[in-house]
Every structure is written in structure tokens, then in C-alpha cells.
Motif scaffolding. Structure first.
Motif, PDB file in Angstrom:
ATOM      1  N   GLN A 287      34.219  30.926  18.824  1.00  9.41           N
ATOM      2  CA  GLN A 287      35.509  31.122  18.161  1.00  9.41           C
ATOM      3  C   GLN A 287      35.816  32.601  17.959  1.00  9.41           C
ATOM      4  OE1 GLN A 287      35.003  28.651  14.624  1.00  9.41           O
ATOM      5  NE2 GLN A 287      36.707  27.370  15.325  1.00  9.41           N
ATOM      6  N   ILE A 288      34.834  33.345  17.500  1.00  9.10           N
ATOM      7  CA  ILE A 288      35.046  34.774  17.249  1.00  9.10           C
ATOM      8  C   ILE A 288      35.422  35.490  18.542  1.00  9.10           C
ATOM      9  CG2 ILE A 288      33.904  36.921  16.585  1.00  9.10           C
ATOM     10  CD1 ILE A 288      32.295  35.277  14.550  1.00  9.10           C
ATOM     11  N   ALA A 289      34.701  35.218  19.619  1.00 12.35           N
ATOM     12  CA  ALA A 289      34.990  35.867  20.897  1.00 12.35           C
ATOM     13  C   ALA A 289      36.378  35.477  21.402  1.00 12.35           C
ATOM     14  CB  ALA A 289      33.922  35.499  21.924  1.00 12.35           C
ATOM     15  N   GLN A 290      36.722  34.193  21.282  1.00 14.76           N
ATOM     16  CA  GLN A 290      38.043  33.750  21.725  1.00 14.76           C
ATOM     17  C   GLN A 290      39.150  34.430  20.923  1.00 14.76           C
ATOM     18  OE1 GLN A 290      37.582  29.475  21.224  1.00 14.76           O
ATOM     19  NE2 GLN A 290      37.552  29.188  23.449  1.00 14.76           N
ATOM     20  N   ARG A 291      38.947  34.499  19.626  1.00  9.65           N
ATOM     21  CA  ARG A 291      39.987  35.081  18.777  1.00  9.65           C
ATOM     22  C   ARG A 291      40.149  36.570  19.034  1.00  9.65           C
ATOM     23  NH1 ARG A 291      44.750  34.910  17.389  1.00  9.65           N
ATOM     24  NH2 ARG A 291      45.275  35.566  15.291  1.00  9.65           N
ATOM     25  N   ILE A 292      39.064  37.269  19.273  1.00  6.26           N
ATOM     26  CA  ILE A 292      39.156  38.697  19.592  1.00  6.26           C
ATOM     27  C   ILE A 292      39.932  38.892  20.888  1.00  6.26           C
ATOM     28  CG2 ILE A 292      37.829  40.739  20.291  1.00  6.26           C
ATOM     29  CD1 ILE A 292      35.674  39.881  18.316  1.00  6.26           C
TER      30      ILE A 292
ATOM     31  N   ALA B 193      37.782  48.677  28.598  1.00  7.53           N
ATOM     32  CA  ALA B 193      37.294  50.042  28.376  1.00  7.53           C
ATOM     33  C   ALA B 193      36.866  50.236  26.920  1.00  7.53           C
ATOM     34  CB  ALA B 193      38.382  51.039  28.747  1.00  7.53           C
ATOM     35  N   ALA B 194      37.670  49.709  25.984  1.00  4.75           N
ATOM     36  CA  ALA B 194      37.330  49.843  24.569  1.00  4.75           C
ATOM     37  C   ALA B 194      36.035  49.081  24.255  1.00  4.75           C
ATOM     38  CB  ALA B 194      38.478  49.322  23.708  1.00  4.75           C
ATOM     39  N   TYR B 195      35.924  47.890  24.827  1.00  2.00           N
ATOM     40  CA  TYR B 195      34.725  47.096  24.566  1.00  2.00           C
ATOM     41  C   TYR B 195      33.486  47.759  25.188  1.00  2.00           C
ATOM     42  CZ  TYR B 195      31.860  42.970  23.722  1.00  2.00           C
ATOM     43  OH  TYR B 195      30.893  42.108  23.258  1.00  2.00           O
ATOM     44  N   TRP B 196      33.661  48.363  26.353  1.00  2.00           N
ATOM     45  CA  TRP B 196      32.532  49.065  26.994  1.00  2.00           C
ATOM     46  C   TRP B 196      32.038  50.216  26.114  1.00  2.00           C
ATOM     47  CZ3 TRP B 196      28.567  49.139  29.923  1.00  2.00           C
ATOM     48  CH2 TRP B 196      27.983  50.355  30.296  1.00  2.00           C
ATOM     49  N   SER B 197      32.988  50.923  25.492  1.00  2.00           N
ATOM     50  CA  SER B 197      32.607  52.020  24.594  1.00  2.00           C
ATOM     51  C   SER B 197      31.734  51.497  23.457  1.00  2.00           C
ATOM     52  CB  SER B 197      33.861  52.692  24.037  1.00  2.00           C
ATOM     53  OG  SER B 197      33.527  53.652  23.055  1.00  2.00           O
TER      54      SER B 197
ATOM     55  N   ALA C 253      22.298  43.251  24.989  1.00  2.00           N
ATOM     56  CA  ALA C 253      23.225  43.469  26.092  1.00  2.00           C
ATOM     57  C   ALA C 253      23.732  42.142  26.646  1.00  2.00           C
ATOM     58  CB  ALA C 253      22.556  44.289  27.186  1.00  2.00           C
ATOM     59  N   LYS C 254      22.824  41.162  26.805  1.00  2.00           N
ATOM     60  CA  LYS C 254      23.236  39.837  27.281  1.00  2.00           C
ATOM     61  C   LYS C 254      24.227  39.189  26.302  1.00  2.00           C
ATOM     62  CE  LYS C 254      18.947  38.567  29.716  1.00  2.00           C
ATOM     63  NZ  LYS C 254      17.817  37.584  29.734  1.00  2.00           N
ATOM     64  N   ARG C 255      23.890  39.347  25.013  1.00  2.00           N
ATOM     65  CA  ARG C 255      24.747  38.727  23.981  1.00  2.00           C
ATOM     66  C   ARG C 255      26.160  39.290  24.020  1.00  2.00           C
ATOM     67  NH1 ARG C 255      27.679  36.599  21.197  1.00  2.00           N
ATOM     68  NH2 ARG C 255      27.462  35.734  19.093  1.00  2.00           N
ATOM     69  N   MET C 256      26.276  40.610  24.122  1.00  2.00           N
ATOM     70  CA  MET C 256      27.603  41.227  24.170  1.00  2.00           C
ATOM     71  C   MET C 256      28.297  40.941  25.489  1.00  2.00           C
ATOM     72  SD  MET C 256      27.238  44.861  22.120  1.00  2.00           S
ATOM     73  CE  MET C 256      29.020  44.976  21.948  1.00  2.00           C
ATOM     74  N   ALA C 257      27.521  40.898  26.594  1.00  2.00           N
ATOM     75  CA  ALA C 257      28.100  40.570  27.892  1.00  2.00           C
ATOM     76  C   ALA C 257      28.682  39.155  27.874  1.00  2.00           C
ATOM     77  CB  ALA C 257      27.057  40.701  28.998  1.00  2.00           C
ATOM     78  N   TRP C 258      27.967  38.235  27.212  1.00  2.00           N
ATOM     79  CA  TRP C 258      28.455  36.870  27.099  1.00  2.00           C
ATOM     80  C   TRP C 258      29.785  36.817  26.328  1.00  2.00           C
ATOM     81  CZ3 TRP C 258      28.312  32.230  28.980  1.00  2.00           C
ATOM     82  CH2 TRP C 258      28.813  31.157  28.231  1.00  2.00           C
ATOM     83  N   ASP C 259      29.854  37.553  25.224  1.00  2.00           N
ATOM     84  CA  ASP C 259      31.111  37.599  24.470  1.00  2.00           C
ATOM     85  C   ASP C 259      32.245  38.150  25.323  1.00  2.00           C
ATOM     86  OD1 ASP C 259      30.129  36.480  22.217  1.00  2.00           O
ATOM     87  OD2 ASP C 259      30.447  38.208  20.902  1.00  2.00           O
ATOM     88  N   LEU C 260      31.933  39.168  26.116  1.00  2.00           N
ATOM     89  CA  LEU C 260      32.958  39.761  26.971  1.00  2.00           C
ATOM     90  C   LEU C 260      33.482  38.748  27.987  1.00  2.00           C
ATOM     91  CD1 LEU C 260      34.565  42.248  27.754  1.00  2.00           C
ATOM     92  CD2 LEU C 260      32.672  42.953  29.241  1.00  2.00           C
TER      93      LEU C 260
END
Length: 603
Positions: free
Chosen positions: A96-101, A117-121, A147-154
Motif C-alpha cells: 500500500q505504501i509503495a502504491q500510494r507513493i 531520479a529522485a528515488y535513486w538519490s 537494496a533489494k527491499r528498495m528496488a522492490w518498492d520501486l
């Protein structure tokens, strides 16, 4: 931007896709353990200030933050997001959090590339901080899992954005045509009745042609925002295409009527829309109405019927369908009556002569509107105009009056009588993007009427609403040959500074000063206004003259022209050419037409 934005997300999970995605990024139970061991609070404390600083240094991102919230909110949201990464990616709240973002950034107008680009920063700074703040034996394992966790959110965010664009109009963020049809279909399955409104904006093409497509885009966005704000959460509003919108409202015992909804939608458009670098613009709308199941049993049939009704409304120059007035009172009753009367003989224009105080000749006429009810009784502006202030019907009434003036001037010209008529206009009239074009259209339809035959009277208070824009439009009108009068002068913020800037020809002295002519202060005010006008070359017209003593005093003080009951009530158009002032309060006419005296007659 809202600090509780993640509680409002919709979610649609596909377990197979979820499992396949996690397998492809190599997520394991060890990764779940690793992210739980990351000191996310410490990471957030270090990373968020750097991230906020990076955003603030970029003009586009900085503008978005200021527009949609504040840096304090951004700090809080980024901190909460990083702390939420301790949850496994398969939990419902994590999705839900990832979808809403992802959705939030689309709604803020942040393109996919800029968002990535902002998320990569943020991603880069988080991984560096995790590897620095974690203990040596597991530093790199924790960093890899993070890194995997953030990549998944992306991936979830990007997928959400793609899905959002598939069903939303990218400009207004309303449901697009396909999604609107689907929502109508759902309502028809769930509700016993559904009202469908097809809406088309009036004046939108002129905005695009005059100010460019960026201005037009802004108008569409503002219309969508205003309409969404006045509808219920259960109502569907979608962009059909171009400047067309489709609305669907579920029925029931408490469902609002079409007239009630259309009134609210039109009222939402009465406030001019501000456009950076341009004068404010005003648009209106025409509507077609249909209902399920009365007008059809399928989505296509109901929408087609609403489209036909919209075409008929535009063809007949109506704005909405007729509706019963029995249950309405006050302002709403007057708005309905006047709107219904537009284009009929129930809207009557009379003309009051404006006299040269020295020669006694008629110099021009002022057009004054009346409304004739079903019993034949004339109602004067003082009765209905206050109820129409800030209502779209007033602008429509002004357009009707102006066209009637063109018709009457044409009739008089054919009969050999040349006249000049002053017409009252509001700031909303002048700021409408189609105002000048409408004038050109009227001259094309009534070629006997020249700009020199028309004057425009604008209230002093109206000029001060948007002084630069109004002054520019009045200057254009004056250059084209129309004369401009500043009405009710002295009742607003009269000053030499704005007299110098406003292109006018005439100052009209308010009737309240004329009625106080016998007092020292009253005479002094009249003399001051006359004296103020002379250096600018303005003519002065005194309103509300009722006695010969007022007439003589005004003439002795240097006032040039006057109008009022001493000379004549407002006359029917057919009697204008026979009237003349003899100088002793008696009128000479080829007929014995008399208008009932009414102090509310003047606008």
C-alpha cells in the motif's frame, strides 16, 4: 502532500505476480531477517536531511514541495517511509505504501523520469548509510537486502504509475474516457437509477487561441478541481476528451436533481480563473442530461442521449434543462426566472435619455433592463440584480441586453434616427475571453451599428478588482471607437491616481450626491467631481435628477449632462425616436406613453 497519505491507498494484489516478482529479484527469508536488523531510525536520521537538501536545491522539486505541502511534511514522510522498510515486501501495508507513493507523485505532476531520479538519490544515500551504520560481519549482507527491499518498492511504484496512467487523464487526473465508461457501468449495475450529465465548456477555444495551450491546460485542471470539490464522493466525474466532461450520479430518494447539480457546477465557474502572465478568464458550460433506465438500459445508449441533449442545449444557446421553480425561493428563484426568460420578450430593455444641461438636447440613452413576469408586471433591476451577483446568469443577461441594444439601434437607424446607447457591463463581462469577439459578431450581424453608437458603463468598484486587466480591455474598446463611462463615481475609492490610469470618457456622478445638492457638503462634492474631471477632459453626467432646482444647480456648477425623472423615465424602444425635452419638465411626444415611476428602475 499529506502525512497520513498511506492510509488512503487502494490495493489490488495478484499473489502469483507478487511471488514471481520476488523470485526474480532473489528475495529470501534471510533478506527478511536482514532488513529487520537494519537500524532504520539511524539511517533515516542521517539520510533524510541530505535528501531534503538535494530536493530543495532543484527548482522543479522545490516548487512541487512548496505547492503541495512543506519541507517539514517531506521530512516526516521520508522518515516514515524509511522506517517502514523494516517490513517484508509481501505485507499488505508495504504494498500500500509503495502504491500510494507512486500515485502521489503522478498527482503532483512529477514525470516518471524525474521520479526515478529522485528515488535513486534516496536509494544511493540509504545503501551507503546502511553499510556504514551496520556492524562489520553483516554490513554488506544488510546493505544488499536493503537494496533489494528498495528496488522492490520501486518496481511496485513504477507499476502503479503505469496503471494509473492507463485509467486516468494525465492532465486533470480524472478518470479517462475508458475508465469513466467502466464507472458508469458499475453504477448502473449497483443503483436503481443513475443520472448522466454531458458537459462542454463555453469559451475554452478562445482561451487556447488567445493565451496558448498552456493556459488552456490550466483552465481544464482548474475546472476539474472545482467540479470535483462540489460533487459527492459517490459521484463519478471523468474527462471525456478535449473540453468535454462526463458526470454520473447514483440515484435514490436523496439524489439531487439535475437542476441542483448543474447550478452548483455553473456556480463553481463564476469566479475568474487566474492564469500566470495573463488576465483572469471565465468559462461557462452547457449540459446534456440523461438517466438510466429511463433513457436507455446500456451505457452507450444513456451517454448517447446525454450527448444529444448537450447538442440541443448548445444549438438553442441554453445552459441547462428547464426545471420546476415552485420549491425555490429568494436568489435561486430569481436566477431561474431570469434564465428562463433569456431569449424571450420577458426580458425588456428600456432607454432613459441623457440630456445636455445647456442645450436641452438628448445626447445619448442608457439601456436599462426589466423583467416581465407571467402576469405582465414589470420588475426593475433593484428587485432581481442583487440576487444575480456572482451568478453566471448575470453575464448571460448582460449579453441578452447588449444584443437587444444592437437590434434597437438598427431599427432606429432604418427609421432615420441616429442614437448612442450606453450599456452597463461588469468586470466579469469585460474579463471574459470572448467579450471582444462577441462584439465583433454583433457588428457583423447588425452592420448599421458602429462602435461610436455604443458606450459601456462600468462601476468604479468593478474597475478596482483587476485594475490593470480592466484598463487594458477598456483601452482596446476605446481605441475601437466605443466610449467608456465610469459609473457611480465617488462611491468607491476615488482618486486621481486611478483616474489617470483608466481609459474613460465620462464620469457619472452618483445619485446620492445629486440628492444632497442643497447642502454645503453635497454641493462641494459635486463641484469637486466636476473640477476633478476637467483636467482629464472627461464629461460629467449627473444621475437621479428629479427637480428643476437640481437641474439648475448642476448646470451652474459646470456639470455637462444629466439624466433622471425630471426629464423622463426610461422609455420603450418604439417611443425613443418621438421623445424630446422641452426644458420645463414636460415631455413632448407623438404618443401619451407613460412609465410607472419606480426608484429601483436604474441599474
Amino acid at each position: 502532500m499529506s502525512s497520513n497519505f498511506w492510509e488512503n491507498a487502494e490495493i489490488s494484489l495478484n499473489d502469483q505476480n507478487l511471488a514471481d516478482g520476488l523470485t526474480l529479484i532473489g528475495w529470501t527469508t534471510e533478506d527478511t531477517e536482514h532488513i529487520a536488523a537494519v537500524p532504520w531510525a539511524s539511517v533515516a536520521a542521517r539520510v533524510v536531511p541530505m535528501f531534503v537538501q538535494t530536493i530543495a536545491a532543484h527548482p522543479v522539486f522545490d516548487r512541487l514541495v512548496i505547492t503541495h505541502g512543506s519541507y517539514q511534511e517531506l521530512n516526516q514522510l521520508a522518515t516514515r517511509y524509511l522506517k517502514s522498510l523494516s517490513r517484508p515486501p509481501t505485507t499488505r501495508l508495504a504494498i500500500q505504501i509503495a502504491q500510494r507513493i507512486g500515485t502521489l507523485h503522478v498527482q503532483m505532476g512529477l514525470s516518471s523520469l524525474a521520479f526515478l531520479a529522485a528515488y535513486w538519490s534516496l536509494f544511493h544515500d540509504v545503501i551507503q548509510s546502511v553499510s556504514t551504520l551496520s556492524p562489520d560481519p553483516v554490513r554488506w549482507q544488510l546493505a544488499e537486502s536493503a537494496a533489494k527491499r528498495m528496488a522492490w518498492d520501486l518496481l511496485v511504484m513504477s507499476s502503479t504509475q503505469s496503471g494509473y496512467y492507463a485509467v486516468h487523464d494525465p492532465l486533470t487526473h480524472l478518470p479517462n474516457r475508458w475508465a469513466t465508461e467502466q464507472q458508469v457501468q458499475v453504477l448502473m449495475r449497483q443503483c436503481p437509477s443513475v443520472m448522466v450529465l454531458f458537459a462542454d465548456l463555453n469559451g475554452f477555444k478562445m482561451v487556447n487561441d488567445t493565451y496558448g495551450h498552456d493556459a488552456g491546460d490550466h483552465v481544464l485542471q482548474e475546472v476539474a478541481r472545482r467540479w470535483r470539490a462540489v460533487l459527492r464522493s459517490s459521484d463519478c466525474l471523468g474527462r471525456w476528451g478535449g473540453d468535454e466532461f462526463l458526470l454520473a450520479l447514483p440515484g435514490g430518494t436523496t439524489a439531487p436533481t439535475a437542476s441542483h447539480i448543474i447550478d452548483k457546477l455553473l456556480q463553481a465557474l463564476t469566479v475568474p480563473i487566474q492564469i500566470t502572465g495573463h488576465p483572469p478568464v471565465t468559462v461557462s458550460a452547457a449540459f446534456g442530461v440523461a438517466s438510466f433506465p429511463a433513457d436507455g438500459l446500456s451505457v452507450g445508449a444513456v451517454i448517447q442521449r446525454a450527448d444529444q441533449q448537450l447538442y440541443e442545449a448548445k444549438r438553442t444557446r441554453q445552459r441547462w434543462v428547464a426545471y420546476p421553480a415552485k420549491t425555490m425561493t429568494g436568489a435561486a428563484q430569481w436566477a431561474f426566472r431570469i434564465h428562463k426568460a433569456l431569449g424571450t420578450s420577458d426580458i425588456v430593455v428600456h432607454y432613459q435619455p441623457i440630456i445636455d444641461l445647456n442645450s436641452g438636447q438628448v445626447r445619448e440613452w442608457e439601456a436599462l433592463v426589466r423583467y416581465r413576469d407571467s402576469a405582465g408586471h414589470l420588475h426593475y433591476p433593484g428587485e432581481f440584480l442583487p440576487a444575480l451577483q456572482n451568478h453566471h446568469v448575470l453575464q448571460m443577461l448582460d449579453g441578452t441586453v447588449l444584443e437587444q441594444v444592437f437590434r434597437d439601434l438598427t431599427m432606429w437607424t432604418i427609421q432615420g434616427y441616429q442614437a448612442t446607447v450606453s450599456v452597463n457591463v461588469t468586470s466579469t463581462d469585460l474579463l471574459h475571453p470572448e467579450f471582444l469577439q462577441r462584439l465583433q459578431d454583433l457588428h457583423a450581424r447588425y452592420p448599421q451599428v458602429l462602435p461610436q453608437n455604443i458606450g459601456f458603463e462600468v462601476l468604479e468598484s468593478a474597475v478596482l478588482v483587476y485594475p490593470e486587466q480592466i484598463a487594458s480591455i477598456l483601452g482596446t474598446l476605446r481605441e475601437q471607437g466605443y466610449h467608456i463611462a465610469l459609473d457611480d463615481f465617488g462611491t468607491g475609492y476615488s482618486s486621481l491616481s486611478h483616474l489617470q490610469k483608466i481609459p474613460i470618457d465620462v464620469l457619472k456622478i452618483d445619485r446620492s450626491f445629486v440628492q444632497d445638492w442643497h447642502s454645503t457638503s453635497g454641493r462641494g462634492l459635486i463641484q469637486a467631481i466636476v473640477g476633478m474631471s476637467q483636467p482629464f477632459g472627461f464629461r460629467t453626467i449627473a444621475e437621479g435628477v428629479e427637480t428643476l432646482a437640481q437641474h439648475q444647480t448642476l448646470r451652474s456648477l459646470g456639470c455637462q449632462w444629466a439624466q433622471g425623472w425630471l426629464y423622463s423615465a426610461a422609455r420603450d424602444a418604439h417611443h425613443v425616436i418621438h421623445w424630446q425635452w422641452l426644458g420645463d419638465g414636460v415631455m413632448s411626444s407623438s404618443n401619451d406613453y407613460v412609465d410607472d415611476k419606480n426608484p429601483q428602475e436604474n441599474r
